[in-house]
Scaffold this active site. Structure first.
Site, short mmCIF file in Angstrom:
data_model
loop_
_atom_site.label_atom_id
_atom_site.label_comp_id
_atom_site.label_asym_id
_atom_site.label_seq_id
_atom_site.Cartn_x
_atom_site.Cartn_y
_atom_site.Cartn_z
N ASP A 196 0.59 -1.23 -0.03
CA ASP A 196 0.13 0.04 0.44
C ASP A 196 0.63 1.42 0.12
OD1 ASP A 196 -1.72 -1.83 0.56
OD2 ASP A 196 -2.43 -1.15 2.17
N GLU A 424 3.19 -9.47 11.97
CA GLU A 424 2.95 -8.99 10.44
C GLU A 424 3.92 -8.68 8.96
OE1 GLU A 424 -0.71 -5.30 8.25
OE2 GLU A 424 0.42 -5.13 10.80
#
Length: 465
Positions: A196, A424
Site C-alpha cells: 500500500d 505482520e
C-alpha cells in the site's frame, strides 16, 4: 484429514513431579493456533484487531498454508471469498463481516457503498464489499489446495465450482484493466497492489489532491504506531482515489492513478499457468492459457524490465514511462517459469546485492531499496520485510535452480516468523516485529514452508502433467 484440532490442542499439565516438562510448542502447532484464533467459521481474518474482515490476497495465502492441516478449510476459505465476486468478474479486496462494528475499520462498508455504487458493475446484494481489488494469487492457491487432497477436491466438486469464477476474474483484469493497451493489468489504487505505502507510488500519487483529514477517521492508528503507518497526507490521497472511484460507480479507466505493477502482473501470469492445470484436471486443454501466460511474460519484460536497475520497475500509465524506484515488487517476476535465464540471473543478483542485501545485510528482502532516500525499516511497505514477498521469492529461487539460496531464505523466514510471534512484518536488519502479531498469512506461509510441497511449475514452463 483435518489436523487443526490435533495441532492446536495444548498438552495437559503433568501431575507427576519428576515427569519432564512439556516440550515447547512446535512451529507448526504455533502457526496452526494463530489460524485457529483468526478463523471465523467461513474464512480467516488477517488479525482480530487491526484487520477484522476477510481480505482477498490474504485469503489466498492463508489457503496455501491451511491446505497442509485442513484441505476442507482451505477450500472453504477460497469459496467464501469467491462468493462475494462481482458480476463484472472482479474479486473485491475486502469482504465485510456484518457483525463487526462500522467504526472498527476504515474505510468501512458505508464508505464503499458496494451494493448501490457498484450496482452497474454487478456488486452482490447480499454481502457488503469494497470496490477495489488485490493481486490475483487465487488460481495459484486453488490449484495448490486441490493438489493437497485431490480426492476431497473431486468429491466436493471444488475445482468445477471455482474455475468459472477464476476465469471471469482473469477476464476482468485482462480486459477491463488493460488501461495501458499493452495487454497487462493496471491497478487504480495503491491498496490494489497490496504494497500500500510503497515509495513506488509517491510520484503518481502527487497528482491526487488529498481528501481533508477531517473527512475520515483512521481506525488503523488504534492498533498500530503512527510511525509505522502511512502518513495522514498519504492516507488522504488514498481516500480521495477511493471516493472518486466509488462516485464513478467503479467504472475503470477514469481515475488519476493507473500503474502497471510487476508483482501484480507476475501473479496474474503464475495464476494463468495454474488455471491451465485446473483446466486439464477438468478435462479441457490448458494450451491456450499457457500460451497467454507466455505472451504476458513477454509483455512484462518489454514494458517493465529495466536493465540499468537490474530488475522490473512499475510503469506509470498516466504519465508514461517507468517509475525509478526499486521496490520488492520488481523482484517477484522471478516466480515465473519461462523468464529468460539472463533476466532470472540478474534478478537473483539484485536481490542479494546492495539494494536488497538478501542473505548479506538482511535476512529477508526489504520491501524497498536499502539505499533509497525514502527507505524506512519500520514504516509500512517503505522498507520492512514481509513474509508473503519472502515466500514468493523463495519459490522463485527454487523455480530457477537456486536451491541453496532458497533454503537459506526458507530457514530465515521460519526463524523470524516464530521469533516475532508471526508478525505482520519485520525490520529487515534486526527481525524485530512491526505492525501487529499473530498475523494469519505469516502463520500460513510458515506452515507451507514447514511441509514438503510439490512445485506448481517446473523449470521448463509449468506443470504440464
Amino acid at each position: 484429514m483435518d489436523r487443526t484440532a490435533q495441532l492446536t490442542a495444548r498438552r495437559a499439565d503433568r501431575d507427576i513431579a519428576y515427569d519432564p516438562p512439556p516440550a515447547a510448542d512446535s512451529p507448526d502447532a504455533g502457526a496452526a493456533r494463530v489460524l485457529e484464533e483468526n478463523w471465523t467459521g467461513t474464512s480467516t481474518v488477517p488479525s482480530r484487531g487491526l484487520y477484522p474482515h476477510q481480505w482477498s490476497w490474504d485469503s489466498a495465502f492463508i489457503a496455501i498454508g491451511l491446505r497442509h492441516i485442513s484441505p476442507l478449510r482451505a477450500q472453504t476459505e477460497l469459496e467464501t471469498l469467491l462468493d462475494a465476486q462481482w458480476g463484472d468478474g472482479r474479486v473485491p479486496h475486502i469482504v465485510f463481516n456484518p457483525s463487526v462494528p462500522l467504526d472498527a475499520y476504515f474505510p468501512s462498508p458505508d464508505f464503499w457503498r458496494s451494493s448501490t455504487a457498484g450496482r452497474a458493475a454487478g456488486a452482490p446484494r447480499t454481502v457488503q464489499t469494497s470496490g477495489i481489488v488485490q493481486p490475483p494469487v487465487h488460481a495459484l492457491a486453488a490449484w495448490l489446495v486441490h493438489r493437497a487432497d485431490p480426492g476431497l477436491s473431486r468429491a466436493r466438486g471444488f475445482l468445477t465450482r471455482v474455475y468459472p469464477r477464476l476465469a471471469a476474474w482473469h477476464r476482468y483484469l485482462l480486459h477491463r484493466r488493460d488501461l495501458g493497451g499493452a495487454g497487462l493489468a493496471s491497478v487504480v489504487h495503491p491498496w490494489e497492489q497490496g504494497m500500500d505505502n510503497s515509495p513506488c507510488w509517491d510520484a503518481p500519487l502527487r497528482r491526487v489532491p488529498p481528501a481533508p483529514t477531517r473527512s475520515f477517521r483512521r481506525a488503523d492508528l488504534d492498533h498500530g504506531a503512527a510511525e509505522d503507518r502511512p502518513t495522514d497526507l498519504d492516507y488522504g490521497r488514498y481516500v480521495r482515489l477511493a471516493t472518486d472511484y466509488r462516485d464513478g460507480e467503479y467504472a475503470d479507466g477514469q481515475g488519476l492513478f493507473a500503474v502497471e505493477d510487476p508483482a501484480f502482473n507476475a501473479l496474474l501470469i503464475a495464476s494463468e499457468h495454474a488455471l491451465a492445470g485446473i483446466a486439464r484436471e477438468l478435462g479441457a486443454t490448458g494450451t491456450a492459457r499457457h500460451a497467454r501466460a507466455e505472451r504476458l511474460t513477454a509483455a512484462l519484460i518489454d514494458r517493465m524490465w529495466d536493465p540499468a536497475s537490474g530488475m522490473f520497475l512499475c510503469h506509470d500509465v498516466r504519465a508514461g514511462g517507468l517509475i525509478p524506484e526499486r521496490g520488492v515488487s520488481g523482484l517477484i517476476p522471478l516466480l515465473l517459469p519461462t523468464l529468460p535465464r539472463d533476466i532470472a540471473a540478474t534478478l537473483v543478483g539484485t536481490a542479494h546485492g546492495p539494494h536488497f542485501g538478501l542473505g548479506r545485510t538482511t535476512r529477508l528482502a526489504p520491501s524497498y531499496d536499502l539505499r533509497g532516500e525514502a527507505f524506512d525499516p519500520h514504516r509500512y511497505w517503505r522498507g520492512p520485510a514481509w513474509f508473503n514477498t519472502g515466500w514468493l521469492l523463495e519459490r522463485g529461487l527454487r523455480t530457477h535452480g537456486e536451491r541453496d539460496r532458497a533454503e537459506a531464505l526458507r530457514e530465515a523466514m521460519l526463524d523470524l516468523a516464530v521469533a516475532s510471534d508471526f508478525a505482520e512484518y519485520v525490520d529487515p536488519y534486526t527481525g524485530k516485529a512491526c505492525g501487529t502479531t499473530r498475523f494469519s498469512w505469516t502463520a500460513a506461509l510458515a506452515l507451507d514452508l514447514l511441509h514438503d510441497f510439490e512445485e506448481l511449475m517446473d523449470s521448463k514452463g509449468g506443470n504440464r502433467e
